[in-house]
Design an enzyme around this catalytic site. Structure first.
Site, PDB file in Angstrom:
ATOM      1  N   ASP A   1      10.777  -8.641  -9.883  1.00 25.37           N
ATOM      2  CA  ASP A   1      10.286  -9.460  -8.781  1.00 25.37           C
ATOM      3  C   ASP A   1       9.899  -8.558  -7.608  1.00 25.37           C
ATOM      4  O   ASP A   1      10.627  -7.636  -7.238  1.00 25.37           O
ATOM      5  CB  ASP A   1      11.385 -10.442  -8.353  1.00 25.37           C
ATOM      6  CG  ASP A   1      10.924 -11.423  -7.315  1.00 25.37           C
ATOM      7  OD1 ASP A   1       9.985 -12.192  -7.603  1.00 25.37           O
ATOM      8  OD2 ASP A   1      11.499 -11.429  -6.203  1.00 25.37           O
TER       9      ASP A   1
ATOM     10  N   GLU B   1       5.891  -7.527 -11.227  1.00 23.78           N
ATOM     11  CA  GLU B   1       5.194  -8.502 -10.395  1.00 23.78           C
ATOM     12  C   GLU B   1       4.743  -7.711  -9.168  1.00 23.78           C
ATOM     13  O   GLU B   1       5.466  -7.587  -8.186  1.00 23.78           O
ATOM     14  CB  GLU B   1       6.102  -9.658  -9.977  1.00 23.78           C
ATOM     15  CG  GLU B   1       5.338 -10.696  -9.171  1.00 23.78           C
ATOM     16  CD  GLU B   1       6.205 -11.464  -8.176  1.00 23.78           C
ATOM     17  OE1 GLU B   1       5.869 -12.617  -7.864  1.00 23.78           O
ATOM     18  OE2 GLU B   1       7.206 -10.918  -7.693  1.00 23.78           O
TER      19      GLU B   1
END
Length: 558
Positions: free
Chosen positions: A239, A298
């Protein structure tokens, strides 16, 4: 002559009586235990599960790990190679679990550590790899480190605590945030503590950013990665992989610049060169384990070239291609994005990833215009994505053609950005509504009770049960496309070449294969390129020509 290729008969490999479970089980030993390098991620189809909204095993209206485990056969039958799970760690749930209080514990909302272990074992038995989220940019404000930091302990150095600067307006109390950074969720990226210092949070105040210059932060996350690798997971989705390092001195942006959740801005807290040393160290850790464990970034980078830096040979295995996701429904723009994406990743020897939807954006049938038109375009985009070289990601419910839920009442919304002024649109809840499994029941098979976000009545007709066996359904289209993708040697990783085609048509060749996509509002006529394998709409053949309806795609064998 009009010909409609039914998605159940267009697939040549799996016999009608062969179960998906049997197929997946046969492959499981090769996919999860072999130490021989396969580069499985280079052409993998990875299915994203938003844990709260996939399947509810205990009837509390919220999805959980036992519910996911029970529904894994759906993913095996669909033809996925791996499943990516959003965070299920102990969390106050201020941002759907992306505010982690304990990285080694399962939140009771989703089960326990044994449930996680059972899910991994069952997935491997079915031939599915398991990728879990890791959230290294920030913790929860309830993490023991941050609680100690607020109390003035040495843990404060593990976060970004700084004194304020004198405010230009005396009414502000003589102090202002350390700089002018804005949160992705809206408003200042700084919150003042009782002792007068400020801490940085690029997202919600409940998500304080970690200081990755501190060696204890780096050591802790290496330990966390090892914990889950030892449990048997096959990799991590990282993330905010581009946000862990901030520019030296935390400089002002110099102008009001609201950070976008998925964008191409150049900002002093995103895509700093220092993140790459962290990712290299993680790659060395992953390579020390058997079974080809992977990491997926990401990363929001301002260009395909900057994104390619994350997937150099000694860094991460994949990075999400948000340029493709953000591309409008236009043949020329799609072709430009495909070319730029492939050129950038080829320059570093990495595969490209393709993704149309995820848990942070409006579902693509709605982005593509909504209604019947949006669904037509979404189905055609699916065949385009699955025919391109590289790896593809499918967001849960995408295979059902689910649209965005745009009419959720304000009182049920839980997206933190919805409650903050001038932030993102605050409507991420619309893509997170629990998916339908059956045509009946209090939550259409999601669980034995209701669901944490209300499902539209129309979704009964979009359920897995309603679409299974219907050759014209979106579900059977995906099943057929994924089966063909496995069977045809020209699909997956490799090369492609564009073919001449009318203005609104994308046509490209791969070994033994051609894909044609008509993005236009009118039917297009082409010379028949080969034997039709799969189509999103009925085709009309006249002599040696074929008429492809508007907003449709066709796969051909040559």
């Amino acid at each position: 002559m009009t010909q409609e290729l039914t998605t159940t008969t267009a697939v040549a490999g799996r016999s009608q009586g062969q179960s998906a479970d049997a197929t997946a089980s046969t492959e499981s030993t090769e996919s999860t235990e072999s130490t021989e390098s396969t580069g499985w991620w280079r052409d993998a189809v990875i299915y994203q599960v938003y844990v709260r909204s996939f399947a509810d095993g205990d009837g509390d209206g919220i999805g959980d790990l036992p519910g996911i485990r029970a529904r894994l056969p759906h993913l095996a039958e669909l033809g996925a190679d791996a499943v990516w799970l959003t965070p299920f760690y102990a969390s106050p749930q201020a941002d759907g679990g992306y505010d982690v209080a304990d990285y080694r514990a399962v939140d009771p909302l989703f089960g326990n550590l044994q449930d996680a272990d059972d899910l991994v074992r069952e997935a491997h038995r079915l031939g599915l790899r398991v990728i879990v989220d890791i959230v290294p940019n920030h913790t929860s404000d309830q993490h023991q480190w941050f609680r100690a930091a607020l109390a003035g302990g040495p843990e404060r150095d593990r976060y970004h605590f700084h004194p304020g600067r004198r405010a230009a307006v005396p009414a502000q109390g003589g102090a202002a945030p350390p700089n002018d950074w804005e949160s992705v969720f809206g408003g200042p990226a700084w919150t003042r503590t009782e002792d007068g210092d400020w801490y940085l949070h690029l997202f919600a105040p409940e998500q304080p950013d970690l200081n990755w210059e501190h060696p204890e932060v780096r050591a802790e996350f290496e330990s966390v990665l090892r914990f889950w690798l030892d449990l048997g997971v096959d990799g991590f989705r990282i993330d905010v992989a581009h946000g862990m390092v901030k520019a030296a001195g935390l400089p002002d942006i110099g102008a009001r610049e609201q950070a976008k959740l998925i964008g191409a801005q150049e900002l002093p807290f995103f895509d700093q060169d220092g993140v790459h040393e962290i990712h290299r160290s993680w790659r060395r850790l992953l390579d020390s384990y058997d079974g080809e464990r992977i990491a997926v970034a990401e990363a929001w980078a301002p260009s395909p070239e900057r994104l390619a830096l994350y997937v150099r040979p000694d860094e991460l295995h994949q990075a999400f291609n948000f340029q493709f996701l953000n591309c409008p429904w236009d043949a020329a723009e799609m072709r430009a994005v495909v070319d730029a994406s492939l050129a950038a990743t080829r320059s570093v020897g990495a595969p490209t990833t393709w993704v149309l939807s995820n848990h942070d954006v409006v579902r693509h049938p709605t982005r593509y215009g909504g209604g019947e038109r949006g669904l037509r375009r979404a189905r055609a985009a699916a065949l385009l994505m699955l025919a391109l070289p590289g790896s593809a990601y499918i967001y849960q419910g995408e295979e059902l053609g689910l649209p965005e839920v745009t009419d959720l009442p304000d009182e049920v919304r839980q997206d933190p950005s919805f409650f903050r002024a001038e932030g993102q649109d605050g409507f991420r809840d619309g893509c997170r509504v629990p998916i339908p499994w059956t045509a009946e029941g209090p939550s259409y098979g999601f669980g034995s009770a209701g669901s944490w976000l209300p499902q539209p009545d129309s979704w009964r007709g979009l359920s897995v049960e309603a679409q299974t066996g219907d050759p014209r359904s979106t579900l059977e289209l995906y099943r057929s496309a994924l089966a063909l993708r496995r069977e045809l040697p020209g699909l997956g990783d490799g090369e492609m070449a564009w073919l001449e085609a009318p203005e609104d048509v994308l046509a490209f060749a791969r070994p033994g294969f051609v894909c044609t996509v008509n993005t236009g509002a009118e039917a297009a006529q082409l010379t028949v390129p080969g034997r039709p394998l799969l189509s999103t709409s009925a085709l009309e053949f006249t002599g040696g020509n074929v008429t492809i309806p508007a907003e449709s795609a066709v796969w051909w064998a040559i």
